[in-house]
Structure formats: structure tokens, C-alpha cells
Motif scaffolding. Sequence first.
Motif, PDB file in Angstrom:
ATOM      1  N   GLN A  82      27.662  16.224 -42.955  1.00 26.43           N
ATOM      2  CA  GLN A  82      27.805  15.275 -41.860  1.00 26.43           C
ATOM      3  C   GLN A  82      27.959  16.004 -40.521  1.00 26.43           C
ATOM      4  OE1 GLN A  82      26.960  12.462 -41.933  1.00 26.43           O
ATOM      5  NE2 GLN A  82      28.174  10.997 -40.771  1.00 26.43           N
ATOM      6  N   LEU A  83      28.687  17.118 -40.509  1.00 30.96           N
ATOM      7  CA  LEU A  83      28.790  17.928 -39.291  1.00 30.96           C
ATOM      8  C   LEU A  83      27.419  18.437 -38.885  1.00 30.96           C
ATOM      9  CD1 LEU A  83      30.383  19.518 -37.123  1.00 30.96           C
ATOM     10  CD2 LEU A  83      30.637  21.362 -38.828  1.00 30.96           C
ATOM     11  N   LEU A  84      26.638  18.889 -39.843  1.00 35.26           N
ATOM     12  CA  LEU A  84      25.302  19.406 -39.556  1.00 35.26           C
ATOM     13  C   LEU A  84      24.416  18.326 -38.931  1.00 35.26           C
ATOM     14  CD1 LEU A  84      23.184  21.642 -39.755  1.00 35.26           C
ATOM     15  CD2 LEU A  84      22.751  20.940 -42.120  1.00 35.26           C
ATOM     16  N   ARG A  85      24.504  17.112 -39.429  1.00 36.02           N
ATOM     17  CA  ARG A  85      23.726  16.026 -38.840  1.00 36.02           C
ATOM     18  C   ARG A  85      24.107  15.817 -37.374  1.00 36.02           C
ATOM     19  NH1 ARG A  85      24.696  10.834 -41.473  1.00 36.02           N
ATOM     20  NH2 ARG A  85      22.809  10.164 -40.361  1.00 36.02           N
ATOM     21  N   CYS A  86      25.400  15.888 -37.076  1.00 41.32           N
ATOM     22  CA  CYS A  86      25.865  15.725 -35.691  1.00 41.32           C
ATOM     23  C   CYS A  86      25.335  16.837 -34.787  1.00 41.32           C
ATOM     24  CB  CYS A  86      27.389  15.710 -35.644  1.00 41.32           C
ATOM     25  SG  CYS A  86      28.178  14.319 -36.485  1.00 41.32           S
ATOM     26  N   ILE A  87      25.417  18.078 -35.252  1.00 42.35           N
ATOM     27  CA  ILE A  87      24.998  19.213 -34.426  1.00 42.35           C
ATOM     28  C   ILE A  87      23.491  19.211 -34.221  1.00 42.35           C
ATOM     29  CG2 ILE A  87      24.924  21.732 -34.308  1.00 42.35           C
ATOM     30  CD1 ILE A  87      27.675  20.390 -33.772  1.00 42.35           C
ATOM     31  N   ARG A  88      22.736  18.837 -35.232  1.00 41.84           N
ATOM     32  CA  ARG A  88      21.287  18.736 -35.072  1.00 41.84           C
ATOM     33  C   ARG A  88      20.931  17.696 -34.014  1.00 41.84           C
ATOM     34  NH1 ARG A  88      17.632  19.847 -39.399  1.00 41.84           N
ATOM     35  NH2 ARG A  88      16.854  17.700 -39.265  1.00 41.84           N
ATOM     36  N   LEU A  89      21.613  16.566 -34.055  1.00 42.03           N
ATOM     37  CA  LEU A  89      21.352  15.528 -33.061  1.00 42.03           C
ATOM     38  C   LEU A  89      21.735  16.005 -31.667  1.00 42.03           C
ATOM     39  CD1 LEU A  89      20.514  12.674 -32.307  1.00 42.03           C
ATOM     40  CD2 LEU A  89      22.825  11.902 -32.916  1.00 42.03           C
ATOM     41  N   TRP A  90      22.887  16.630 -31.549  1.00 38.62           N
ATOM     42  CA  TRP A  90      23.335  17.189 -30.266  1.00 38.62           C
ATOM     43  C   TRP A  90      22.301  18.158 -29.698  1.00 38.62           C
ATOM     44  CZ3 TRP A  90      24.492  22.484 -29.702  1.00 38.62           C
ATOM     45  CH2 TRP A  90      24.984  22.854 -28.444  1.00 38.62           C
ATOM     46  N   ALA A  91      21.815  19.065 -30.533  1.00 37.23           N
ATOM     47  CA  ALA A  91      20.864  20.071 -30.059  1.00 37.23           C
ATOM     48  C   ALA A  91      19.520  19.440 -29.688  1.00 37.23           C
ATOM     49  CB  ALA A  91      20.671  21.149 -31.134  1.00 37.23           C
ATOM     50  N   LYS A  92      19.063  18.484 -30.477  1.00 38.16           N
ATOM     51  CA  LYS A  92      17.779  17.846 -30.185  1.00 38.16           C
ATOM     52  C   LYS A  92      17.858  17.014 -28.909  1.00 38.16           C
ATOM     53  CE  LYS A  92      16.184  17.661 -34.989  1.00 38.16           C
ATOM     54  NZ  LYS A  92      15.835  16.785 -36.133  1.00 38.16           N
ATOM     55  N   ARG A  93      18.961  16.306 -28.697  1.00 40.07           N
ATOM     56  CA  ARG A  93      19.107  15.491 -27.504  1.00 40.07           C
ATOM     57  C   ARG A  93      19.141  16.354 -26.235  1.00 40.07           C
ATOM     58  NH1 ARG A  93      21.408  10.274 -28.619  1.00 40.07           N
ATOM     59  NH2 ARG A  93      20.065   9.410 -30.263  1.00 40.07           N
ATOM     60  N   ARG A  94      19.550  17.584 -26.360  1.00 41.62           N
ATOM     61  CA  ARG A  94      19.653  18.467 -25.206  1.00 41.62           C
ATOM     62  C   ARG A  94      18.479  19.440 -25.091  1.00 41.62           C
ATOM     63  NH1 ARG A  94      24.031  16.159 -26.170  1.00 41.62           N
ATOM     64  NH2 ARG A  94      25.792  16.065 -24.729  1.00 41.62           N
TER      65      ARG A  94
END
Length: 370
Positions: free
Chosen positions: A209-221
Motif C-alpha cells: 500500500q505504501l508503494l502504491r502511494c509513492i508511485r502515485l506521488w512520483a507520477k503526479r509530479r
Amino acid sequence: MPPPVLRQSMPAISTEPPTPYQLACTDKLNAYMEKAVPQETVEQQQTRMAILSDLTATFKEWVHSVCMAKGLPESVADAAGGAVFTSGSYRLGLNEVGMDIDTICVAPRMVTRQDFFETLKLILEDHESIENLVAISGAAVPIITFDYGDVNIDLLFAQLPIDSVPENIELNNDSILKGLDTGTQRSLNGPRVTNLIEHLVPNFAAFRQLLRCIRLWAKRRGIYSNKMGYLGGINCNLLCAFVCQLYPKAATSVLLERFFFILKDWRWPTPIMLTPVIDAGLTDADGRPYEVWDPRDDPQYPRSARSEPPFPQPPAPGVGPPQPGPVRPDADPNPGLPFDELEHVRIHHLPGRHAGGDEVGSRENTPDPG
């Protein structure tokens, strides 16, 4: 020789279990992620499994045909086998809509990489469900990429110096690396590293679940790109696994905050290591010993970091709030609020904001993907 017992490189900072409030925050976080990053339906997951089943059958039939074309006895061709493995995000079970699948085809010694890029490529090009096929035989990791229906597939090739490759061949044992060429070494790195991450992470559900959050954070930026020198899939996997090791019992909401707190002040290029480096004492296809990377011998590794922690230590063994620091344009507008007062667990700043100046994702603070 039995395989080495793996242990994590750094001891845990806190083994405190989550509080009711942190669990409630995690529930809110999970609810947000379900909307922000939709998961595949059961039918979509079954479609992926059917695609992998078809590719596996095609690969095994091709291995058999190559053996027969080279004049080998039919008994040898029948026993040649072949196996297909997955790695990366699909193997970790993220199940995000539109996610590609990293696959590795493992063949016996009779089937070469040249065969892979000549005859198997032609078979795939003629497949009615495959489009946009591109073969890159001269890449550092030789690859065939294509779209199978709506699913993108990255296909790698590994040739083992054995006569038969069973479906259940064990890739995790270091002995599998003996006598391999460079392309096979790099291809096998994918599933082996993915398997080790799963083994070394104390709470796999929280890690995922943490990995999903970080992937989204990185893609959005706009910083989710290994090719551009930013965070790629493997980089995110390793960083998330490392933070999970430091807080083995923490809820995902805490891990998300700790991810940025730990890494924003990391003393790069100090390496992130999940487990100490081990020299298996193996040789490659030419009989040369494999190079074993040691940060102590790397001129880029800072000498000061050998005796100092590479990140700021919390003042207490429990999970404490981050300390206020210089405010950046993309920073939290309320940096002085303690952790337990952040209404949306800091994830409410995740969507829709560009962070070109984020320290975690900047080129100078991101490990070289190579």
C-alpha cells in the motif's frame, strides 16, 4: 552449500504497533487510493493470467521446435522444458489498471538469445492478439516489448547452462547464477530482486500500500521515470521496502510520513541497502569471478557516512513528528502541525501539485538507476 541467511542492513527504528488513530488514518488513506488508483476487476486480472498462460505455452512450444530444428533427439526436445517468470509491480500484486507485465523467459542451453530475437520474434509478430512489437537486441538488458490486447508486455530472455528447465526451477538460490552471460544475469535480476524484497519486508500488505502511494506521488509530479534519471519502479520498490524495515509494525499512514522524513535528509550517495552484500564466490560464462559491489570501495561513497547514520535519528524510539525546516514552495502549508493533527495524513497534498524542487525526487538526490 546452503543459501545464506538474509538479514536487513539496518536495525528497526521503532517496533511500536499502530495506535487506533493511525489505523483510522490508514483507512482514510486506503479509501483515497481506491479512488485515485483504481484496482483491476477480477475479470481483468483473469485476462492477465490468461495472457501469461498463452505466452508460457507459446514459449515452451518454441523451445521444443528450436531443439528439433537443431537436430537434437526428440527425447531431449521433450525434456528441454522452459519457464516464464514475472517481476516488478505485477509480481508484487499491485493490480493497477493499465499496468504492464515484466516477464522473463528462461530456456536451456540449446536455445540461444539469437534464436529468441529471430524465430520467437517472428512467432509473436504473427500472433493475432499481439501488436506494436519492438525488439531491442542491443540493449543493456535485451528485450522484446509488445501489446497483447490492452496489456503491455516486456519480454526478457535468460539462457541457463543446463539441459532442462522445469516449471518450478528455483531462481532465488545464488547457484543459479553460475556460468551465465551478462544478458542472462541482468534478466534474472528482475524476478530475483522482486522475490527478495517480498522476503525481506516484514509487513508485505503495508509495503504494497505504501508503494502504491509513492508511485502515485512520483507520477503526479513527473518524476516517475528511470530513463530520465528519476525514480523508476525498482527504485520505488527498494525505498519503500527500506522504510518498512525501519518501522516493521507501523501502519501505512505512518510509513508514508516516515518515507519523506527519512529520505528528505538522506546523505546521498550513501546507498540504500535492504540486506548486506554477500559474495557467493561464483563465476560467469567465461570463468571470471562476478564483481561484488562494496560501498566501502566505491569512491562516490562518502567516508563520513561509514561512521554516521545516513539520516536524522528520531529523539525517541517511538514514531515522532517531523521537525519544522526550511519551507519550500511545494511544502506542507502547515509544517508545524504535529503528526497526529494532520487531518488527511499528509496524503491530501499528493494529487495535482508539481514538485520539481522536491529533494526526494531531484536528480542530485536520486540514486543512479544504473
